[in-house]
Enzyme design. Structure first.
Site, PDB file in Angstrom:
ATOM      1  CG  ASN A 279     -70.276  83.380 -21.393  1.00 18.60           C
ATOM      2  OD1 ASN A 279     -70.208  82.660 -20.270  1.00 18.60           O
ATOM      3  ND2 ASN A 279     -71.258  82.620 -22.611  1.00 18.60           N
TER       4      ASN A 279
ATOM      5  CD  GLN B 118     -67.538  87.271 -23.297  1.00 22.84           C
ATOM      6  OE1 GLN B 118     -67.460  88.244 -22.881  1.00 22.84           O
ATOM      7  NE2 GLN B 118     -68.402  86.699 -24.707  1.00 22.84           N
TER       8      GLN B 118
ATOM      9  CG  HIS C 201     -68.360  87.940 -32.926  1.00 21.78           C
ATOM     10  ND1 HIS C 201     -69.234  88.101 -31.983  1.00 21.78           N
ATOM     11  CD2 HIS C 201     -68.188  86.721 -32.473  1.00 21.78           C
ATOM     12  CE1 HIS C 201     -69.256  87.007 -31.278  1.00 21.78           C
ATOM     13  NE2 HIS C 201     -68.937  86.621 -31.780  1.00 21.78           N
TER      14      HIS C 201
ATOM     15  CB  CYS D  85     -73.785  80.378 -27.274  1.00 26.56           C
ATOM     16  SG  CYS D  85     -72.273  81.092 -28.303  1.00 26.56           S
TER      17      CYS D  85
END
Length: 375
Positions: free
Chosen positions: A154, A180, A200, A324
């Protein structure tokens, strides 16, 4: 430029087609799919259809699909669920992962170690973030419950060789975190026992994800309750989210090859110009085996956060890495794992393009050069 959003690895806008497909299940067809009446049965039929559509894209059976609240829950279910079932059934108490995984993978593995006594093997990665399948084969033991690897990283965008990993894992279960990779990499035929996705990242809403876990594999649920989804994940299902996820995944797969070629061409030109115009810039991740929309740099001698602020002032929205861990003063664990020195890792800036990107990124490269010079 005004507000150009280049942080699509963090999240993407909901597609119009997805909103339209979801709308009836947020308004008129709002039933609980576990209810045995007409309204509930309508919702249950939509949920079953969404499951079939997701399974078709992934090349698996509908019963292999578990809808979750997102990628984090999906990773927790795949890793903990497979490992704890293996512990109960055979006493397996070993897991394999890498140091560049998403926080939800590393935290799940850490949970197994702390609370259940699992031994953990953390595989090495090279300077581009590539895992050697030979290291996987060398680490697998008779008591290995699960090998958990990110299909695409990611932060730096490096894509692993899934087929080689599948061949190397022996009798252990292979989990691929494909959050991803979805929409950029083919997701069927990878040889994984479990694969996880988040809506999302694909143009579906936040709050919906998928854990593909093959039905023959014993699985200990991590959420207990009414036994929904074949007792693999209890809780009233997010019907609208599941419908939206199915539409988003189908669209992303239909557009994948054309979008990947188009976006990669724009990214490559952007990378070349940034490296040419900013002497301190260094591209991180594999130069070829990387997600088409990802370009991540370090800029020696400057603050990555300061560069981000300057870029936003110039109308470009990007990030320093994983959403995150945003706001943390710590250097990226991904960058330090591939050998980037701690202070240099804190200069990182990541640009991630949408599937719909078309045209040049020259203006963005100019903004990057000006932003680095300004700080």
């Amino acid at each position: 430029m005004s507000g150009l959003y280049l942080d699509n690895a963090a999240t993407t806008p909901v597609r119009r087609e997805v909103l339209e497909a979801m709308s009836p299940f947020l308004t008129s067809a709002y039933g609980n799919p576990s209810s045995h009446h007409t309204v509930g049965e309508q919702a249950a039929a939509a949920l079953d259809d969404a499951r079939r559509r997701v399974a078709r894209v992934l090349g698996v059976r509908p019963g292999d699909i578990v809808f979750t609240s997102g990628g984090t829950e999906a990773n927790n279910l795949a890793i903990k669920g497979i490992a704890l079932a293996a512990l109960q059934n055979s006493g397996a108490r070993h897991v394999i992962t890498s140091p560049i995984e998403h926080e939800s993978v590393l935290a799940s593995v850490g949970y197994l170690r702390r609370l259940h006594g699992f031994e953990v093997t953390v595989l090495p990665v090279d300077a581009d973030g590539v895992i050697d399948p030979g290291d996987v084969a060398g680490a697998v033991r008779p008591d290995t419950a699960v090998v958990s690897i990110g299909l695409a990283n990611n932060e730096i965008g490096t894509v692993q060789d899934a087929a080689a990993l599948a061949d190397a894992r022996g009798s252990a279960r292979l989990h691929l975190d494909a959050v991803q990779a979805a929409g950029w990499v083919r997701l069927s035929g990878l040889g994984a026992d479990a694969l996880t996705l988040a809506g999302h990242k694909l143009g579906a809403p936040k709050g919906i994800g998928v854990a593909m876990i093959r039905g023959r594999i014993p699985l200990e649920p991590v959420i207990h309750g009414g036994g929904q989804q074949r007792d693999r994940r209890s809780g009233t299902e997010n019907v609208a989210g599941a419908v939206g996820f199915a539409v988003a995944l189908e669209l992303a797969e239909a557009e994948r090859e054309e979008a990947a070629a188009r976006v990669a061409a724009a990214r490559d030109a952007f990378v070349a110009r940034v490296l040419r115009e900013v002497p301190s810039a260094r591209l991180t991740g594999h130069p070829q085996r990387r997600l088409p929309g990802t370009a991540s740099f370090t800029f020696a001698g400057v603050s990555g956060e300061a560069v981000l602020l300057e870029l936003e002032r110039r109308g470009v929205i990007s990030s320093s890495g994983s959403a995150c861990s945003a706001g943390s003063d710590e250097a990226s664990h991904v960058l330090t794992a591939i050998g980037v020195e701690h202070d240099l890792a804190r200069t990182a800036v990541r640009f991630t393009l949408p599937h719909a990107w078309a045209g040049s990124l020259d203006a963005v490269a100019v903004a990057v050069a000006a932003s680095v010079a300004a700080v």
